[in-house]
Structures are given as C-alpha cells and as structure tokens.
Design an enzyme around this catalytic site. Sequence first.
Site, PDB file in Angstrom:
ATOM      1  N   SER A 194      -9.739   1.857   2.870  1.00  0.00           N
ATOM      2  CA  SER A 194      -8.870   2.590   2.004  1.00  0.00           C
ATOM      3  C   SER A 194      -7.848   1.753   1.238  1.00  0.00           C
ATOM      4  O   SER A 194      -7.274   2.232   0.262  1.00  0.00           O
ATOM      5  CB  SER A 194      -8.112   3.627   2.841  1.00  0.00           C
TER       6      SER A 194
ATOM      7  N   LYS B 117       0.852  -1.193   0.000  1.00  0.00           N
ATOM      8  CA  LYS B 117       0.000   0.000   0.000  1.00  0.00           C
ATOM      9  C   LYS B 117       0.889   1.245   0.000  1.00  0.00           C
ATOM     10  O   LYS B 117       1.925   1.268   0.666  1.00  0.00           O
ATOM     11  CB  LYS B 117      -0.895  -0.029   1.243  1.00  0.00           C
TER      12      LYS B 117
ATOM     13  N   SER C  68      -9.958  -0.503   7.009  1.00  0.00           N
ATOM     14  CA  SER C  68      -9.363  -0.281   5.693  1.00  0.00           C
ATOM     15  C   SER C  68      -8.686  -1.489   5.048  1.00  0.00           C
ATOM     16  O   SER C  68      -8.310  -1.443   3.884  1.00  0.00           O
ATOM     17  CB  SER C  68      -8.344   0.861   5.761  1.00  0.00           C
TER      18      SER C  68
END
Lengths: 483, 481
Positions: free
Chosen positions: A154, A79, A178
């Site tokens: 997210s 990420k 997330s």
Amino acid sequence: MELCDLSAYKLSELIKKKEISPKEILNSVLKRIKEKEPEINAYITVTKDLAKFQAEEAEKRQRKGELLSDIDGIPIAIKDNICTKGIKTTCASNILANYVPPYNATVVDRLLKAGAIIIGKTNMDEFAMGSSTETSAFGPTQNPVKKGYVPGGSSGGSAAAVACGEAVFALGSDTGGSIRQPASFCGVVGMKPTYGRVSRYGLVAYASSLDQIGPICKSVEDCAMLLNHICGRDPKDTTSVSVSIPDFRSALNQDIKGIKVGLPREYFVEGLDSRIKDKFMEAVKFLQDAGAIVEEISLPHTKYAISTYYLIATAEASSNLARYDGVKYGIRQSSDGLIEMYKKTRMFGFGREVKRRIMLGTYVLSAGYYEAYYLKALKVRTLIREDFKKGFEKVDCMLTPVSPILPFRIGERIDDPLKMYLVDVYTVSLNLSGLPGISIPCGYIDDLPIGIQLISKAFNEQTIIKLAHFYQRSMEDKWNLNH
Amino acid sequence: MEFEPLICFEVHAELKTRSKLFCSCAVDPDADPNTHICPVCTAQPGTLPVLNKRAVEFTIMAGLAFNCRINRRAVFARKNYFYPDLPKGYQISQYEHPLCEDGYVEITGDDGKPYKVGIKRIHLEEDAGKLVHEKGYSLVDFNRAGVPLIEIVSDHTRNPIRSLKEAKEYLETVRQTLQYMGVSDCIMEKGQFRCDVNISLRKKGEKGFNERVEIKNMSSFRFILDALQYEIKRQSELLKAGKKIVQETRLFDERKKVTIPMRTKEDAPDYRYFPEPDLVELDISPEFVSLVKEKIPELPAEKVKRFVEKYGISRSDVLILTKQRETADYFERCAEYTSNYKRLSLWVINELFRLLKSDSIGIKECPVKPKAFSELINLLSDGQITEQIAKSILEEMFVSGKDPSEIIKEKDIKVIQEKDVLEQMIKEVIAENQEIVEKIKSGKREAINFLVGQVMKKTRGQANAKLVREMILQQLDYLSL
C-alpha cells in the site's frame, strides 16, 4: 542527474561539506514534483510552504555548523497514514478527507528533531488495505518506471516518490508487505523493521499486531541512516520494545563471507513467475560466489500464511476502523437518526476494499465463528513463528523473492480480491512473526523492476542491512559497467 | 409454593486514580465538559493506550480485599460496539484473563451467621463518555471517557445472595471496603458506583437454577432493592402460574417502580471480544502482588473487631463509627487525648454528626480538631462543665475552630455548681410563679419544665439543667410538706 536523484547518504555528505544547501535540494525536489506529479500522483498533500520554511531553518544551521543530524535538511515524504500535526492525514480515504491531526506521530517528532524536511504526504491504498495503491480515494499512483503499471502498495506513493526523485527518501508502513512490495515494484529499497523496533504511535492502525513503520529509500545505506532516527522504545507505544539500538550504519560495510543464507523451499512452488525465479537464482549465485553459504531450509506452514494473515488483519481492522463513525472527526453524513448517520457516513466514507475487510473481520470475530477462524488463525500464527525460529537455528538470514509476479497494469487485478491478496504471499509471514525484512532491487524483466527479500531474526536488522548493502553496491557497480 | 431468590451483582466502581486508565488526562467528575480530553481518550486515529499502573494496583487491592486469586497472566480485550459516547468504537476491558478471580465477600447472612458471597471475577476496564441532550442536539462529553473502572462480578451459583437484606448487606460491604482502601469514592450520584443485577428464583430446597433476568439502570441502593422486590414478585407469580421465565434484560422504571423488558437473549449484542493488540499481556509477579498487599489498610471487619476490644464500646456504636474510614480515623485521633472512650464515641455519633449534617460537610472537613474535641470531652467528664455548656462550646468550636479552653476564657463561662446560689435563684423563681407551682401541685408535673427554663435563663444557661430540676423538685416537696 539532479540533486533530487542522489541518495540521502550522498546529500548528507554534501550538506555537511557545505557544497550544497538544503534549499537547493528542496528546490530540486519541488521542481521534480512539478514536472512529474501530474502524471505520477504520488502525493495526496505536498507541504511546500512548510518544507520551504524548514529548509530555511536547516540552511541557517548549516551555515553555523550546527546541523542536528545526518538527515538535517534532507526532504522526506511521509505516507498519509502517519499523523502530522496541522497537516491533513487522510489515509487515502474519503472518511478522513478533511482530517487534520492535533498531534505528531512519534516518528514524525523524531524526524523533525533531526532536522528532516517534510515535503508531503504520500498516496496509498485506502487505510493501507491493498497491494497496488489503486484503492486510494484520490486516484491510483503510477509506477514511475513504466507508465500504466501499479507502483505496488500500500505504500505505493512513497515508493513512487522516491523512485522518481519526488522525494529523497520516505516513510511507509508495512502490515503484510506494504513497504517491501512497492519498493520492489518501483526498483527502490524498502525495509520493514522488527515489530516493536519503531513506535506505532501516530500510525493510523490497520492491523495493530502487524503494522510497522519503515523506510523506503534509494539505497540500503539510506535505509540504515533513516532507521537510526526512527527506531527505539517509545513510552507512548507499549508494544515498542526496549532493546539496545545499534548504529545501523556501522553494519553497512561488514564482511559477508561465511554468512549462512537460507532459501525456504516452500517459497518456490507454483505461482512464482519463472522469470522472477531465474533472476532470483542469479542473485543467489552471485552471493554464493561472494562467499555466502546458501542452503535450503523449510518453513512448512507457509501455505497457511495468506489465510492466517487475512483472518487476523481483517479482524483487527474491523475493530480499528470502528472509530470512524462521523461523531468526532472526519466526514459526517448527517441524518435523522443515529444509526442512519452511522450507516450513511460509513457507506460514503469507506471504499469497497475497506468495507470488504471490515465485513470479513466482523464475521471472523462473531460469536460462533471466533474459535473456527480467529482463534485458529492465532494458533497457526504461532506455528509460522515457530517455523522461522527453527529455520534461524540453521541460518543467519533468509532470501526470498518479494512478489511472485511482476508489477501489473493498473486495473488488471483490482476486481479480483483473491488474486490481489496472493501478491502478498512472500511478505505476510514476516508480519505474522514480527521479523524484519528488506526488499532490494535485483534487476528488470520487461523494463519492470523486481526485488529480492532478505529476512533476519527479530532485532537483528544489521545482518540483512549488511548483506543487502553488499549486494546492492555490487549490482550497481555491475550495472554501471554495463551502461 | 415458596421461592428463594438467587441474586448476583455486577458492580462497576470508578477508580480514584489521578489520571485516566490509558492517558494522562485528569479524572475530575466536576469539570466542565471536554476539558480533560486528549488525542488518546478521544480516539484520534493512530493513538495508542498506555496502561495506568496505579489502576492495576487498585484492582489487585480490590481482588485481595475480596479474597480473589490474582492471576499471573492478565490480558486486556476489546469489547466492540457502536455508541457516540464510546470514542474508539470499542471499550478496552478484560475478558478471558481478568486480573482477579474466584474470591468472596463476607457478609452477615440472614441467619446471623457469616456468609461468604462468591465473587467470580474482578476486572479492569475504561469508562465511556457521557451524552448530554439539549436544545434538540445530542452532545458528547469525553471527560469520563477512559476513566478506570473495576467490574466486580458476584457468583450466581457459588454462594449467591439469597435475600434483599443480604443484597443490601453485600452492596454496602463492597462499597465500604472500596472506600476504605481509597480505591473508589463510590458516590452513586456521581456514577462512581453503578450496578446491574441478575436474579432468578427457585423453589425452596431445590438445587437447580432457573433462567436469570438481568436488570439495568438503577441509580441508588433503594432502587436496586425496589427492582429486586418487584422482580421477585413478578417471577414468583409467573412460576406459580406454571409459566417459564425467559432469560432477558429488563430496565427499572424508577417512577413506576417496575421492571420493563429491554431485550431478550436472542437480541443480546455480540461484542466480538478479542485480545487488545495495542497492549502487551500483563505478567503480574508475586512480588508485585505482595507490594500491593502492603498498601491495603485495615479493612472494616478487622477494624470493628479491634474497636470493640480496644475501646470497650458497644458493637452497634462501633459499626456507626467505622462505617466510614475517615470517621474511624477521627475517633482514633481523638482517643489519643482522652480515656473516656464511651463518652467520646457518644459525642462523635450524636453531637459531632449533628453539626456535620446541618452544615452538610464530611468529617474530613470538620473544623474541630481531634485534640480540641477530646479536651472538651475531658472537661465534661471531669464535671468542670455541664452538658449544656459543652454543647454550646462545641457549636462555637465548630464555627471558629477554637479550643474549648479559649472559648471558656473569652466568654467568661463559669460553671455554676454552688448549690446555695442556685437554691436562692430557685426560691425566687418559685416565688415569682406561684400559679405554676399550684399547677404542679394539682398533678401537672410537666409544668416543672417551665420553672427549670426560668432558672436556666437566670443563669444564662450556665447551670446543669438536670441538677436544677432535681433541686426544684426537692424544694416543691419541701413546700408541700
């Protein structure tokens, strides 16, 4: 099925047996990225050259029989809020669009030491603030399962990449859901470990007391395998905890008979899509039939979780994001005076949602409001934690839906922040109490994946790994039979 | 109407740790800009603080030395504000749960009696970087960012400081104590000891408190006292005129020696303090505190008392000797080799200090070893050399670092004490300088110095000048008869 569609677990075996080479796996993943990426937009940066170099090295080790670990030679996506030395780390924000960290996050160091191949940095909601990956400054990520739908957020880029073979597995971060929610939206497995289990050093902070890095994978097995490598006390993160680390893989094939599973009553009230509830109950029934003891429990303060979360998270965020001031790194909007430079830099650099949360958080901490909001939120946080503590006196783990709603269309909720925030209703409590949770697929509604969440006591990930693995394996057998 | 000032200080002292408070970068105030920085102290995204244990120990040492309660639970907090020298956009400090609370610093009050100035709290925090303005640019040096600081806050209501003299005494005691413990060098020019001061006035005999004014930006003790003096005058004039004092922050203008308004209470920034989530709360066990306690050396007050008793030196001399721990230590090392403590202390204070000062070095760098210094004192005390010679030997020792016996041998210095040799020389001098003798006889007694000088010249300085003088006087008296 191609190599990039196999689980890390399977690929690990094949590498070990020298049946396939790390380069072949990488080529398969790169080919998939080439095909899919224009449509999916799972990545902000693809580190093709670095990955090729790493695969070369891994292959040499494979030939010599000197593999570093069970993930040596397996491509992983990271990420884009986890720092990678020499590789752009943007947090999907304009303000860090040009930021290249001078250091590696501890998890990245650990992965490199284990021989994992870094394939790229994945798209996300800006600074991890969002539940749909739509707040990214680099455009939304598409849900690979159904076009036009969000992958959740997210960590939407990581989940989407894993779901469509653009990565074998991935790292995400979870502040309020997330990892788990996008895993659920994309039909993969996502795990938020106990707060303190994985070092946060190098994870760009959103809300420090809630953030936790975790794996997003195709299977529970892969999660266990990846968790083995990233967890453990780190002297650079004094909130990481020194506890004994089990081999999470050894938890995989244990018997689940007699395991006590709690269903929190408060999670099944209004707002939950009845179709999701039905699917969820099928899963409950299945586990019951398999020998699990299911009982209803109560987490009475659940209704305050969302508001508590948004007070604490935004308060911390307003402070954490103060360092993006145009002085040291990132994008600077030059201006005559200092204050003007600050204003212009932050006005241009941050997106709407980030600004909204900074403003909320600043307000929450302001003199005269601190007691009413922040301090009260801390008190409620303690109550929520106590709820779980009491609950776990009765059961070994808890089972809940991951999201009250199905994956939604891109653009559908982005203009209604409150509606967006409610998507996190089942996930935020775990962050507030620091507990581990795992999201696993439990079927489809209208071709859209949904997931269930298993929760356990702090530092007891083994219990949910065991149960989740049992469930996933059984379901796969069932679904395969149906095909 | 007479007013008394009530003064309280916020002293910031930079701790003398090897590394910064939250990373392993070296603390070095003299280094080139941005040579001691890392991802943590430049606030790279994703970095986290790791607390320096030594800094906690130093804070607790200060707390114990100033008679504070050491809190079992201590919490770090973020103080949020924007400034280019503050890399994170917040300073990690302590707010609600500081390490030390409720202590006092004992000073000599204006009435000559011991006075315990109340200490509200001592907390640990990080320093900011430094802005450098040059060629139309503002540049930031982050070397200082993250250097540990303690803030010592004295009390405005519980035994506050009541005069400029007490203020000076307080600051000196605090600085001296910190220096003694090696907790801080407290060099003001290097910004290692900075303070803000709060002052309010009230009518003598009154019990209540008026609004306080905070003064910032004073870089020396002198300026602090100047600022306070100005402020006492300004506030008492306002009060006399029946006006109210507004609670505000003022800046001291070093050139004009006045304070000027900076901001009022309404404009005070809201720092939005909240507990630092990146650091765990501290649990300071009593065992840890007692371990730290053992590291505290003998403090100034105790040392003064012991020196007076043990060495029989006057209190005023002891105060000079113990002003710096290094001097006191030097004296004590010397005292191992001589028993003439009085002469030793005089020579340290007068001769050694003079030499150190002219070379502008500290006693730590003193090239004269204590043993050699005492040897010199002993030679002098035994009458083997004259003061004059002792001084010149000391100068030589100071340059070469040699022992006095070595120097005496090398330079073939002999102490001329045989009176008949001297007498002969004096007779010669008198014969050669009859006009001077006449002058002396006519009442110009000071002209005798010339004769003494001439004799000393003949002996190449190896005679005792006092003795020579006496002998000349005797001779002249004899002649005049």
